[in-house]
Motif scaffolding. Sequence first.
Motif, short mmCIF file in Angstrom:
data_model
loop_
_atom_site.label_atom_id
_atom_site.label_comp_id
_atom_site.label_asym_id
_atom_site.label_seq_id
_atom_site.Cartn_x
_atom_site.Cartn_y
_atom_site.Cartn_z
N PHE A 153 0.83 -1.20 0.00
CA PHE A 153 0.00 0.00 0.00
C PHE A 153 0.87 1.25 0.00
N GLY A 154 1.94 1.24 0.80
CA GLY A 154 2.84 2.38 0.79
C GLY A 154 3.50 2.58 -0.56
N LEU A 155 3.93 1.48 -1.20
CA LEU A 155 4.52 1.60 -2.54
C LEU A 155 3.51 2.12 -3.55
N LEU A 156 2.26 1.67 -3.45
CA LEU A 156 1.22 2.17 -4.34
C LEU A 156 1.03 3.68 -4.16
N CYS A 157 1.02 4.14 -2.91
CA CYS A 157 0.84 5.57 -2.66
C CYS A 157 2.02 6.37 -3.21
N VAL A 158 3.24 5.86 -3.01
CA VAL A 158 4.41 6.56 -3.53
C VAL A 158 4.37 6.60 -5.06
N ALA A 159 4.07 5.46 -5.69
CA ALA A 159 4.03 5.41 -7.16
C ALA A 159 2.93 6.32 -7.70
#
Length: 880
Positions: free
Chosen positions: A363-369
């Motif tokens: 989820f954190g990677l999705l938000c960053v991307a």
Amino acid sequence: MDVILLVLIGAIVAHRFNRRLTAQEREIARLRQALERVQGPVTVEAAPVEAPAADTAVMAEAPPEPPPIQPPPEPSPPPLSVWSRLEDALAGRWLIWLGGATVALAAAFFIKMSIEQGWLGPGVRVALGLLSAAALMIGGEWLRQRGGGAEPGGRDPVPPALTAAGLFTGFASVYGGYVLYDLFAPPVAFALLGGLAALGMALSLLQGPYIAALGLLGGFATPLLVSSIGGSAWGLFAYLLALSGAGMTVVLWRGWRWLGLGTLVGAAGWVPVWYVGGWNPGDALPVGIYLLLTAGLFLMPALLAGPAEPLPRTTLFDMLRWTGRPRADRLAVAAVAVLGLLMAMLVTVDGHRDGSLVMLALFGLLCVAAGRRIERIAGVAWIGALAVLLAFAGWTVPRWPLPPPAVTADGHPIVPSPGAGLPFQSGRFLWAVGGFALLYGVCGFIALWRSSRAALWSSLAAWMPVVLLALAYWRLDPPQSDTLWPVASLALAALLVAGTGPLARHRHQPGVGLGLAAFAAGAAGALSLGAVMMLREAWLTVALAAQVPVLAWLERRMGLRSLRAVILLVAGAVLVRLALNPSVLEYGEDGLGWIVYGYGLPAAGFFLAIHWLRSAPDGRGDDGVVALLEAGGLAFVTLLLSLGIQALTRGTLDEPPDTLREVALHTLVWLALALLLATGRRWRTRPVAVWGRRILAGLAALQAVALHLVALNPLWSDEAVGAWPVANTLLLAYGLPALLGLLFLWVEPLPARLRPWVALLPLVLLGTNLALEIRHAFQGPVLSGPDLPDAEWYGYSVGFLVAAVLMLVAALRYRLGWLRHAAMALILAVVAKVFLSDMAELGGLYRVASFLGLGLSLIGVGYLYRRLQGTAPQGGQTIA
């Protein structure tokens, strides 16, 4: 009752149609009359007759016919009144929707009546209900395709009303067949209800938003109506994901943002319900995948909205701006915030197992991307980071173990390995903290390059590891003797300082200067955190305050004006901890030493930071941050002196001062600070100095009136004032505050009309000091005795008369009108006392001396008045 209602509705509809026909007939007649006025009466043209040849020349010379007269433009129809619009809405739209609802209720009533009368079997009833639903929906779509009843500038309300009635009838028929008659197995009923919801979403693309709302409501209510999932998270959340996808497809196709909010409510509302009532071990994977894919669905409209316009400015707090954003962006940010909260709850419900932690990382990677791809909503990266912090804050872990003994029983030294004896859960917690710190540090540092939001990505890369380290330290609570934590803080600070090197080489790019400020602030925070780990207690605030001059020096050295926002946050935190934190009094158990370094060092740091910030080369150094630091430094100095007096006089900070001597010392300190702020050449005109000295003087005046003159007055408080005649508590409580108050009025540029009234309190304090000193001369250290000898009563007359004469001389010498008036009023008061009181109360030589002294004094006053008043320059004006 139903028949009456139907008759009434039919009468209203018929009346409305009759009025419309009548209005149309009038309009046609008016148009015919206007056409006849412009073109004349319409006549039948006769056959053309050939003219003679002789008249050809005459006809050729005839003048040309005048151009046809253009008809005047028709006047625009007058605007409809409120009642007309209400009538049009009632008869044109509301009654149609009411008719659709009535048809749906009729179907429900028919099913109910067939059950009660036993006319039809259960299967036939449900089949008829489904057929009626199909007929209504088909009829609504057929009417839409004909398109004959559309309102001007709008959509025909009849087709969606019939379709909505059909959907409602279909939902009621399927649900009744499942619950009442057991005609459908749970999977079949679930599929039928879901199909009706999907059909409603599809028809909404053709017939309007109301059908979409009804289909969405029915779709999200289906799992409540039919428990067909059998406790399976995969089945429920796959269905919810498909329904959410259908809703967002309609949002993308038709642009109904409110439908996106409704989809978000339904998609997110089922997750906490499942957490409470349906959670089973192993559900972290389906729920986590559902939250990830749902977040992607809600980010899709913002992704497809196209490139954003360039921002006018870039700050560290752009993610807090909400107004001015496109609606798709606001929907995406709101959805990520809600789903991030649910993801943090998932990690907590799952017991912080590996599966839920992986979902949180994804989820954190999705938000960053998403934030890097759509930089209008780059703040969603911080939302994912906050979800991580929330999940870790609820992680229950054992505390850090105590260190083993330094030597063995034989005296040999023990060198334990780092983390020796650490419980398994604490180890997992540390590994997770380290992993997420690395994730956000690396991703934020990579994302800041070639980004218009370099400040935001720099803050994420620099601050998130520091905050995670502080969170781990708070949750594990290691002993102060453990040096592993300070070493980790220093290593993190070194990494952040190293990260400023590549940024410094590109500082000319937009936003990179803010990125440097973020990394510098993160490094200073890591150093302060290391100091806190070693020092604890009161030194925590001192370490935070030490960041302020360091950041100010960096701002001056590197020209990073954006660091002032960080300085503002740190200074605000220090002010709250030292000025508004009640527990700060518990640190005073160490005595005066803690007060000196606990307030003295922050005050010194603030004043040093003020010096560096005001000397900025761009000429804009004097701003609100400097004003806050000035106010904080003044507050720390005031608290340092006041708490120091408290510690010296009472030995503790837990008890408030309750003696006149202690209160007087506080009053003198406040007045002295106010006088210092009023006389300093470098700061007397500063706004903080102006308002600071007025606030201090006002507090001192309020305390003098409430405590010195009333509550703690030695006339009734039985407090001893000392044995010495002048150098005693009375001088501290009344004489010195009055003198400092007069000096303050001398240097403070108050309005002329306020000066006499403000000077009244110092004069009252001087008079009180004089009166109590006279009583002290006759009563001794305790002034609350009941005796009042004649000599004391006579002494009041002499003392106040002498004081009035001195005041008059000073007023005439320095041409102070308000002081002259006060002196004359005091002389008149003494005269009144002599004639009204001394004549009756005193006897013998005291009465003679009273009148004789008064007479001689009045003669002397008159002589001095004429002598000194005559020395005033010609045309000179006294200060009134």
